[in-house]
Design a protein around this motif. Structure first.
Motif, PDB file in Angstrom:
ATOM      1  N   ALA A  95      -8.427  32.837 143.673  1.00  0.00           N
ATOM      2  CA  ALA A  95      -8.931  32.618 142.314  1.00  0.00           C
ATOM      3  C   ALA A  95      -7.910  33.023 141.256  1.00  0.00           C
ATOM      4  N   GLY A  96      -8.274  33.935 140.356  1.00  0.00           N
ATOM      5  CA  GLY A  96      -7.393  34.350 139.270  1.00  0.00           C
ATOM      6  C   GLY A  96      -6.114  35.010 139.744  1.00  0.00           C
ATOM      7  N   ALA A  97      -6.145  35.643 140.900  1.00  0.00           N
ATOM      8  CA  ALA A  97      -4.927  36.239 141.457  1.00  0.00           C
ATOM      9  C   ALA A  97      -3.942  35.141 141.854  1.00  0.00           C
ATOM     10  N   ARG A  98      -4.457  34.044 142.388  1.00  0.00           N
ATOM     11  CA  ARG A  98      -3.607  32.910 142.756  1.00  0.00           C
ATOM     12  C   ARG A  98      -2.965  32.314 141.509  1.00  0.00           C
ATOM     13  N   ALA A  99      -3.749  32.156 140.470  1.00  0.00           N
ATOM     14  CA  ALA A  99      -3.207  31.607 139.227  1.00  0.00           C
ATOM     15  C   ALA A  99      -2.140  32.528 138.634  1.00  0.00           C
TER      16      ALA A  99
END
Length: 83
Positions: free
Chosen positions: A11-15
């Motif tokens: 999620a946001g960590a990937r982004a």
């Protein structure tokens, strides 16, 4: 690779990391790993790492100072919004 860790971002960590997965050297603690990831990817990921949960081979990591075992998979899970 047996002497490496696999880090998977969700999620946001990937982004924030700009990738879904990468590797790092084993034998370091989760605190040391998050320091390295911050150096690699910058403050945007650092902000996510401060509030993320971490799984080590599918088990929640409670001791951020214990060395991570070689070959482990580390999942970086930011807080998820629900509704």
């Amino acid at each position: 690779m047996p002497d490496q860790l696999t880090i998977r971002f969700f999620a946001g960590a990937r982004a924030a990391a700009g990738t879904a997965e990468e590797t790092a050297s084993a034998g370091r603690s989760l605190d040391e790993l998050t320091d390295e990831l911050t150096r690699r990817h910058g403050e945007r990921l650092a902000a996510v790492l401060r509030v993320a949960s971490f799984l080590v081979d599918g088990v929640t990591c409670h001791d951020r100072r214990t060395p991570l075992p070689a070959g482990a998979t580390i999942d970086v899970l930011p807080p998820f919004a629900g509704g």
